[in-house]
Design a protein around this motif. Structure first.
Motif, PDB file in Angstrom:
ATOM      1  N   UNK A  18     103.719  10.961  14.732  1.00  0.00           N
ATOM      2  CA  UNK A  18     103.366   9.544  14.678  1.00  0.00           C
ATOM      3  C   UNK A  18     104.230   8.791  13.663  1.00  0.00           C
ATOM      4  N   UNK A  19     104.496   9.411  12.506  1.00  0.00           N
ATOM      5  CA  UNK A  19     105.261   8.748  11.456  1.00  0.00           C
ATOM      6  C   UNK A  19     106.715   8.500  11.863  1.00  0.00           C
ATOM      7  N   UNK A  20     107.193   9.249  12.869  1.00  0.00           N
ATOM      8  CA  UNK A  20     108.583   9.116  13.309  1.00  0.00           C
ATOM      9  C   UNK A  20     108.722   8.225  14.535  1.00  0.00           C
ATOM     10  N   UNK A  21     107.605   7.803  15.091  1.00  0.00           N
ATOM     11  CA  UNK A  21     107.615   7.069  16.351  1.00  0.00           C
ATOM     12  C   UNK A  21     107.781   5.569  16.088  1.00  0.00           C
ATOM     13  N   UNK A  22     108.927   4.981  16.420  1.00  0.00           N
ATOM     14  CA  UNK A  22     109.127   3.553  16.148  1.00  0.00           C
ATOM     15  C   UNK A  22     108.177   2.660  16.930  1.00  0.00           C
ATOM     16  N   UNK A  23     107.669   3.133  18.046  1.00  0.00           N
ATOM     17  CA  UNK A  23     106.724   2.325  18.831  1.00  0.00           C
ATOM     18  C   UNK A  23     105.406   2.137  18.076  1.00  0.00           C
ATOM     19  N   UNK A  24     105.144   3.037  17.140  1.00  0.00           N
ATOM     20  CA  UNK A  24     103.935   2.950  16.319  1.00  0.00           C
ATOM     21  C   UNK A  24     104.255   2.401  14.932  1.00  0.00           C
ATOM     22  N   UNK A  25     105.367   2.860  14.382  1.00  0.00           N
ATOM     23  CA  UNK A  25     105.664   2.563  12.984  1.00  0.00           C
ATOM     24  C   UNK A  25     106.290   1.199  12.749  1.00  0.00           C
ATOM     25  N   UNK A  26     106.885   0.592  13.772  1.00  0.00           N
ATOM     26  CA  UNK A  26     107.546  -0.694  13.554  1.00  0.00           C
ATOM     27  C   UNK A  26     106.569  -1.753  13.058  1.00  0.00           C
ATOM     28  N   UNK A  27     105.356  -1.753  13.600  1.00  0.00           N
ATOM     29  CA  UNK A  27     104.381  -2.752  13.166  1.00  0.00           C
ATOM     30  C   UNK A  27     103.955  -2.485  11.724  1.00  0.00           C
ATOM     31  N   UNK A  28     103.808  -1.218  11.353  1.00  0.00           N
ATOM     32  CA  UNK A  28     103.423  -0.902   9.984  1.00  0.00           C
ATOM     33  C   UNK A  28     104.563  -1.185   9.013  1.00  0.00           C
ATOM     34  N   UNK A  33      97.284  -5.652  41.018  1.00  0.00           N
ATOM     35  CA  UNK A  33      97.133  -5.684  39.555  1.00  0.00           C
ATOM     36  C   UNK A  33      95.652  -5.890  39.244  1.00  0.00           C
ATOM     37  N   UNK A  34      95.031  -4.854  38.669  1.00  0.00           N
ATOM     38  CA  UNK A  34      93.590  -4.908  38.389  1.00  0.00           C
ATOM     39  C   UNK A  34      93.278  -5.343  36.965  1.00  0.00           C
ATOM     40  N   UNK A  35      94.270  -5.298  36.069  1.00  0.00           N
ATOM     41  CA  UNK A  35      93.973  -5.662  34.684  1.00  0.00           C
ATOM     42  C   UNK A  35      95.212  -5.697  33.823  1.00  0.00           C
ATOM     43  N   UNK A  36      94.998  -6.127  32.577  1.00  0.00           N
ATOM     44  CA  UNK A  36      96.032  -6.127  31.551  1.00  0.00           C
ATOM     45  C   UNK A  36      95.660  -5.078  30.512  1.00  0.00           C
ATOM     46  N   UNK A  37      96.619  -4.225  30.152  1.00  0.00           N
ATOM     47  CA  UNK A  37      96.293  -3.037  29.379  1.00  0.00           C
ATOM     48  C   UNK A  37      97.195  -2.902  28.156  1.00  0.00           C
ATOM     49  N   UNK A  38      96.603  -2.369  27.086  1.00  0.00           N
ATOM     50  CA  UNK A  38      97.327  -2.042  25.857  1.00  0.00           C
ATOM     51  C   UNK A  38      97.229  -0.539  25.625  1.00  0.00           C
ATOM     52  N   UNK A  39      98.317   0.072  25.122  1.00  0.00           N
ATOM     53  CA  UNK A  39      98.326   1.499  24.820  1.00  0.00           C
ATOM     54  C   UNK A  39      98.560   1.696  23.322  1.00  0.00           C
ATOM     55  N   UNK A  40      97.774   2.555  22.667  1.00  0.00           N
ATOM     56  CA  UNK A  40      97.894   2.729  21.221  1.00  0.00           C
ATOM     57  C   UNK A  40      99.234   3.305  20.758  1.00  0.00           C
ATOM     58  N   UNK A  41      99.957   4.014  21.637  1.00  0.00           N
ATOM     59  CA  UNK A  41     101.237   4.596  21.230  1.00  0.00           C
ATOM     60  C   UNK A  41     102.419   3.733  21.675  1.00  0.00           C
ATOM     61  N   UNK A  42     102.139   2.581  22.279  1.00  0.00           N
ATOM     62  CA  UNK A  42     103.193   1.632  22.667  1.00  0.00           C
ATOM     63  C   UNK A  42     102.856   0.254  22.096  1.00  0.00           C
ATOM     64  N   UNK A  43     102.572   0.235  20.794  1.00  0.00           N
ATOM     65  CA  UNK A  43     102.294  -1.047  20.142  1.00  0.00           C
ATOM     66  C   UNK A  43     103.572  -1.887  20.122  1.00  0.00           C
ATOM     67  N   UNK A  44     104.678  -1.246  19.816  1.00  0.00           N
ATOM     68  CA  UNK A  44     105.971  -1.926  19.925  1.00  0.00           C
ATOM     69  C   UNK A  44     106.655  -1.336  21.148  1.00  0.00           C
ATOM     70  N   UNK A  45     106.781  -2.125  22.202  1.00  0.00           N
ATOM     71  CA  UNK A  45     107.178  -1.601  23.512  1.00  0.00           C
ATOM     72  C   UNK A  45     108.689  -1.423  23.567  1.00  0.00           C
ATOM     73  N   UNK A  46     109.131  -0.194  23.296  1.00  0.00           N
ATOM     74  CA  UNK A  46     110.544   0.161  23.372  1.00  0.00           C
ATOM     75  C   UNK A  46     110.756   1.149  24.509  1.00  0.00           C
ATOM     76  N   UNK A  47     111.848   0.966  25.222  1.00  0.00           N
ATOM     77  CA  UNK A  47     112.164   1.913  26.290  1.00  0.00           C
ATOM     78  C   UNK A  47     112.623   3.244  25.699  1.00  0.00           C
ATOM     79  N   UNK A  48     113.475   3.180  24.675  1.00  0.00           N
ATOM     80  CA  UNK A  48     113.984   4.362  23.999  1.00  0.00           C
ATOM     81  C   UNK A  48     113.669   4.248  22.504  1.00  0.00           C
ATOM     82  N   UNK A  49     113.474   5.393  21.862  1.00  0.00           N
ATOM     83  CA  UNK A  49     113.194   5.365  20.426  1.00  0.00           C
ATOM     84  C   UNK A  49     114.350   4.798  19.624  1.00  0.00           C
ATOM     85  N   UNK A  50     115.563   4.859  20.160  1.00  0.00           N
ATOM     86  CA  UNK A  50     116.734   4.357  19.443  1.00  0.00           C
ATOM     87  C   UNK A  50     116.875   2.840  19.549  1.00  0.00           C
TER      88      UNK A  50
END
Length: 758
Positions: A228-238, A152-169
């Motif tokens: 992007x507007x349909x992606x719950x991993x992005x939109x849940x925070x908004x 493990x070299x680091x801790x990472x954040x991804x802009x399209x996984x702000x809300x970390x869901x395995x499935x969009x549902x």
């Protein structure tokens, strides 16, 4: 100087009253400042992260491979930026945990390393902080992934996984069962059984995006397209930020109103008790302006102390609130704390201005009287009875009942105050109870009553093979409702899907609220999920026009029912009809429901395990259940303060009568029943009114956020939960009575004699 000393003396003598009001004011300002600044900081972090690290505008998955030359040609023709990214799901620890690893990107969804560095060499990995924390992993550790040791070299954040869901549902994120990370492309392909290639895109206008999508579908088989507007991993925070704005103002404003109202009642009572002192001071030469300034100091001190403490506590509390939100939504702390001057100004000045203005009008009237009028005893009542006192049945009651009713009828402002305070606390309890019950309702209705399958296998390409026993084929694709009853429909930000199912399938049971099956109605139209119907205001019998998201083909259908599917914007129809609508051959399908776990072959895009979804939901929803206890505690605190302030005021105002009753031989318990317990009917009435109001408020709240969240919570409130809420309110009431009885016991027998001498 003398007047100033009297203020300090009054605060010492009536410290509980003034302290209680200051606490109410502090709570209202603290809630407003902490929530406002916490959400503001969260919003700024979200905006900064997605802009600086190039959050995607869309992503797609194709059944065919795409060359780099084709990507460059698309970028040039449609004025957008594209980049490929690989990912694969890998089991971790052998306990049902899934780790989704991604390859690195340079243009879109650029990873942010909050600690350590990104993987550069083989057998290196970076993990999301929430997953690493949940599994007790730190930078520099070596972990075993499928029998292979990765550093493990680091801790990472991804802009399209702000809300970390395995499935969009999915609705809730659970780092114990699912996490994300990054590794090199070579390492990913060597440890993952199967990888999926995403094409990420951004910097395109809506018109260019639509034109590009049409061009792709003409030459390639599009398995998935998500804006992007349909992606719950992005939109849940908004959505959380938007939905919090109402709560930020509503809850603190109501507590502020309670505190201001209480100050006004205390000031009015103080002026009535000090009529002779005011008349004497005016006769000695004190001007109205000096006396006004003197009595305004009470409200000024309460306002300053409450607002300073509230702003300070709110600002301090906003930091852990922001960190809590950031950890929950996997947002990096790019900015630590963002001061919002508007919040501080509103939190400090607005309550003080409102308090001073209202107090001024209370003070103004008695100070306009002449010294002689003030020195005279206040006019006694001329015996005019209120409407309540004139009821024949009331006059036939006992002395105790008639006395209680008279006391209640002649203190309407306090009765209203108690009613509002009890309703406020009760609505909080009803809200908590509904949330507690509703979380179970979502799982039971959607995943147990409706979706009776165990697994769902989604394929990369169209399938034609005959399914075996225990399997049900279905077709799923994007589709939008563009018209309702001939009029243009409201645009929904969330992704909407159409499911083509077999009417005789046993793996999904579309039911109404009363348990009626809707499969037989599919030949005449479509069935909608509850969130979809709620967001668009649709009901049975409406006519909708559907548009194919891939080729813009439209079809008109009647809504034949609303199924109690509380998750997702879903449309259900017959498979043959959906295939025709999508332009597919009649007998094909894109996925199948099964009872046994299907083989994870190369044709399978992903496998959905229903039990994993249920366990994920139930484990993470326990946090929501625990929050119910916090809501109950807060409701109890507000209720005790409000009720105790009022009952203490009653004891103070009626101390001569209490003393006289003691002289006559009444015991403290009997006097308490006469004077303090008088508001029991008001407490019960407040609770009874709060039940329908609370349920209606929750329904309105859920309707307002269903479009952003994509799920509807069933408002189910059992009689047991209502009874428990009532017991909490009554317990709150009797705690306040207990505190007030202590004050009643301290009323001496000489109070009545002193009053007569005055």
């Amino acid at each position: 100087m003398i007047l100033r000393k009297s203020i300090l003396r009054q605060f010492k003598e009536k410290k509980f009253q003034y302290f209680g009001v200051i606490i109410l004011l502090l709570l209202s300002i603290m809630l407003y400042v902490s929530m406002s600044m916490g959400i503001s900081t969260l919003d700024n972090r979200n905006d900064q992260f997605k802009e600086e690290y190039m959050q995607e505008d869309f992503h797609m998955i194709l059944a065919n491979e795409v060359s780099s030359d084709q990507l460059e040609e698309w970028e040039k023709n449609y004025n957008l930026s594209l980049e490929e990214r690989l990912y694969g799901d890998i089991p971790y620890n052998g306990n049902g945990t899934t780790l989704r690893l991604f390859s690195n990107t340079n243009k879109i969804n650029i990873p942010y390393a909050s600690e350590g560095k990104l993987p550069e060499e083989a057998d290196e990995i970076a993990l999301s902080p929430v997953f690493a924390k949940a599994h007790h992993i730190t930078v520099g550790d070596e972990i075993d992934v499928k029998g292979r040791t990765l550093k493990v070299t680091g801790l990472v954040y991804l802009p399209d996984y702000i809300y970390v869901l395995e499935r969009e549902s999915d609705l809730l994120s659970d780092p114990n069962t699912f996490g994300i990370g990054m590794t090199t492309e070579h390492t990913l392909q060597s440890i993952a059984d199967k990888t999926v290639t995403q094409i990420l895109g951004n910097e395109a206008s809506e018109e260019e995006r639509n034109a590009f999508k049409s061009a792709v579908t003409e030459n390639y088989s599009l398995l998935k397209w998500m804006n992007q507007e349909e992606n719950p991993r992005i939109q849940f925070v908004e959505s959380e930020i938007e939905s919090s704005e109402t709560m930020i103002t509503t809850l603190p404003l109501f507590i502020l109103a309670l505190s201001v109202f209480m100050v006004l009642m205390i000031m009015k009572r103080r002026l009535e008790m000090q009529r002779k002192e005011i008349g004497t001071m005016k006769a000695l030469g004190y001007r109205n302006s000096e006396l006004t300034k003197h009595y305004m100091m009470y409200a000024t001190i309460i306002g300053l102390v409450g607002s300073i403490l509230g702003v300070t506590a709110g600002a301090a509390l906003s930091i852990p609130i922001t960190d809590l939100y950031s950890n929950y939504f996997n947002l990096p702390s790019i900015s630590y704390f963002d001061w919002d001057p508007r919040v501080l100004v509103i939190g400090f000045f607005v309550p003080n201005i409102i308090l001073l203005i209202m107090t001024y009008f209370v003070i103004k009237k008695p100070l306009q009287q002449s010294p002689l009028d003030l020195l005279r005893p206040k006019d006694t009542s001329k015996g005019k009875k209120s409407l309540l006192e004139r009821l024949p049945i009331i006059n036939k009651g006992s002395f105790i009942s008639r006395f209680r009713i008279r006391l209640l009828a002649r203190s309407k402002a306090r009765a209203v105050y108690i009613l509002l305070g009890v309703m406020f606390s009760s609505i909080l309890l009803i809200f908590g109870a509904t949330m507690y019950k509703g979380m179970d309702g979502i799982v039971d209705s959607t995943y147990k009553d409706i979706m009776t399958y165990n697994y769902a296998a989604h394929f990369k390409t169209l399938q034609q093979e005959e399914t075996t026993k225990g399997e049900s084929p279905f077709t799923v694709a994007e589709a939008d409702i563009i018209e309702i009853n001939g009029e243009k429909a409201k645009e929904i930000e969330q992704q909407s899907m159409i499911y083509g199912i077999e009417p005789d399938t046993e793996h999904i049971q579309l039911q109404t609220e009363d348990g009626k099956l809707l499969h037989s109605t599919l030949k005449n139209g479509v069935v909608l999920s509850e969130p979809f119907a709620s967001a668009l205001g649709l009901s049975k019998g409406d006519t909708i026009t559907l548009e194919n998201a891939y080729n813009n083909k439209t079809i008109e259908k009647e809504v034949t029912g609303i199924a109690k599917v509380y998750i997702g914007f879903s449309i259900y129809s017959e498979r043959s009809e959906v295939n025709e609508f999508l332009g597919y051959p009649k007998g094909v399908y894109t996925a199948k429901w099964t009872e046994d776990k299907p083989d994870n072959s190369e044709d399978v895009l992903f496998i959905e395990n229903k039990q994993d979804i249920i366990e994920n939901f139930e484990s993470t929803s326990s946090l929501t259940r625990y929050s119910v206890f916090g809501i109950a505690g807060f409701a109890f605190l507000i209720g005790v303060i409000v009720l105790t302030l009022i009952t203490n005021l009653i004891v103070e105002e009626n101390s001569p009568s209490i003393s006289l009753f003691k002289v006559m031989g009444y015991k403290d318990q009997e006097i308490s029943r006469l004077m303090i317990n008088v508001y029991t009917p008001i407490v019960l009435l407040g609770f009874l009114l709060s039940v329908p109001i609370g349920i209606l408020s929750i329904e309105q709240l859920m309707n307002s956020i269903v479009e952003q969240t994509g799920f509807a919570m069933p408002v189910q409130l059992s009689w047991l939960m209502i009874l428990i809420s009532l017991m909490i309110i009554l317990f709150t009431y009797y705690v306040s009575l207990f505190l007030s009885r202590r004050k009643l016991k301290n009323v001496s027998l000489q109070e009545a004699l002193n009053k007569q001498q005055d």
